[in-house]
Structures are given as structure tokens and as C-alpha cells.
Design a protein around this motif. Sequence first.
Motif, PDB file in Angstrom:
ATOM      1  N   ARG A  32       0.848  -1.196   0.000  1.00 26.81           N
ATOM      2  CA  ARG A  32       0.000   0.000   0.000  1.00 26.81           C
ATOM      3  C   ARG A  32       0.883   1.247   0.000  1.00 26.81           C
ATOM      4  O   ARG A  32       0.624   2.208  -0.725  1.00 26.81           O
ATOM      5  CB  ARG A  32      -0.926  -0.007   1.213  1.00 26.81           C
ATOM      6  N   VAL A  33       1.940   1.226   0.813  1.00 22.85           N
ATOM      7  CA  VAL A  33       2.873   2.358   0.866  1.00 22.85           C
ATOM      8  C   VAL A  33       3.563   2.528  -0.485  1.00 22.85           C
ATOM      9  O   VAL A  33       3.663   3.638  -1.010  1.00 22.85           O
ATOM     10  CB  VAL A  33       3.906   2.158   2.003  1.00 22.85           C
ATOM     11  N   LYS A  34       4.033   1.433  -1.054  1.00 18.75           N
ATOM     12  CA  LYS A  34       4.724   1.521  -2.354  1.00 18.75           C
ATOM     13  C   LYS A  34       3.794   2.024  -3.451  1.00 18.75           C
ATOM     14  O   LYS A  34       4.213   2.776  -4.336  1.00 18.75           O
ATOM     15  CB  LYS A  34       5.318   0.173  -2.725  1.00 18.75           C
ATOM     16  N   LEU A  35       2.514   1.603  -3.420  1.00 13.26           N
ATOM     17  CA  LEU A  35       1.559   2.112  -4.406  1.00 13.26           C
ATOM     18  C   LEU A  35       1.371   3.620  -4.230  1.00 13.26           C
ATOM     19  O   LEU A  35       1.380   4.369  -5.206  1.00 13.26           O
ATOM     20  CB  LEU A  35       0.208   1.399  -4.273  1.00 13.26           C
ATOM     21  N   ALA A  36       1.199   4.053  -2.991  1.00 14.52           N
ATOM     22  CA  ALA A  36       0.991   5.475  -2.716  1.00 14.52           C
ATOM     23  C   ALA A  36       2.202   6.307  -3.137  1.00 14.52           C
ATOM     24  O   ALA A  36       2.049   7.419  -3.660  1.00 14.52           O
ATOM     25  CB  ALA A  36       0.692   5.687  -1.237  1.00 14.52           C
ATOM     26  N   GLU A  37       3.399   5.766  -2.924  1.00 14.57           N
ATOM     27  CA  GLU A  37       4.632   6.486  -3.273  1.00 14.57           C
ATOM     28  C   GLU A  37       5.065   6.235  -4.708  1.00 14.57           C
ATOM     29  O   GLU A  37       6.041   6.829  -5.166  1.00 14.57           O
ATOM     30  CB  GLU A  37       5.759   6.061  -2.326  1.00 14.57           C
ATOM     31  N   ARG A  38       4.356   5.331  -5.392  1.00 12.94           N
ATOM     32  CA  ARG A  38       4.722   4.899  -6.755  1.00 12.94           C
ATOM     33  C   ARG A  38       6.185   4.454  -6.784  1.00 12.94           C
ATOM     34  O   ARG A  38       6.961   4.857  -7.648  1.00 12.94           O
ATOM     35  CB  ARG A  38       4.439   6.000  -7.771  1.00 12.94           C
TER      36      ARG A  38
END
Length: 127
Positions: free
Chosen positions: A34-40
Motif C-alpha cells: 500500500r505504501v509503495k503504491l501510494a509512493e509509486r
Amino acid sequence: MPELASIVIHCRDPYLLAPFWSVVTGLPVADEDRVKLAERSLGPDEAVLLRDPGGRRPDVWLTPAAQLPGPGRIHLDLVGDAEERAAVLEAGATVIRELPRWTVLADPEGNEFCLIPRNEPDPRPVD
């Protein structure tokens, strides 16, 4: 007998498909992803995990692939009511065709899946 542990969906864009399939399956994106998606900030070949916190349902992985075959990379049969169907359409699904006992839809990259009404007595489509 082996148990189904996970389903892998090969895709072009996990940033697009992970949120879509999270809504459709009701499986949340794993915290780290989820964090990686938000930070792309996903790596070029890094998959996104959708996981049932209770461990009752199989995991779903959204895995980028350089080469993708035509339609049919996956095909899921899902059971849902009218409210769930509306949520799937709002998340980005398109109706491919309406059949008497189920609806064939496609995700934003064209992967087809079926949505079978909850009240259908024998939800085993043959398409």
C-alpha cells in the motif's frame, strides 16, 4: 490434496490493477505494498499482494509482465449481489456481455471475469 494458495494476475500496470482487484475481491493491499503504491515506488518487476487478513481466502498477486498474451491471462468467477456489481463497475470494470445466469465483465486491462448473482442455484458457468 493441495490447497489453492494464491492467484497471480499478470498485468502491464500494477498501480492500476491492484486497487481495482482489491475492490473487486474485497482483499486489502498488503501494508508494505500500500505504501509503495501510494509512493509509486514499486521496482520494475515487483508484484503487489492482496491478502485476506484472516487468511481464509487465497492471496492475489498483481505481477508486472513485459509480454502479455491476449485476453484470457486469467479468468475468475465471482459471486456478488447488485450492490457489489455496482461497486465493481464503479471501480472500472466494463460489461462485455450479459448472459442469462451471469455477466461477463473486464478489468481496466481487458482481463475478463464473470459475476454470478448470489441467488443463482448452480453458479458454475461454462463460457
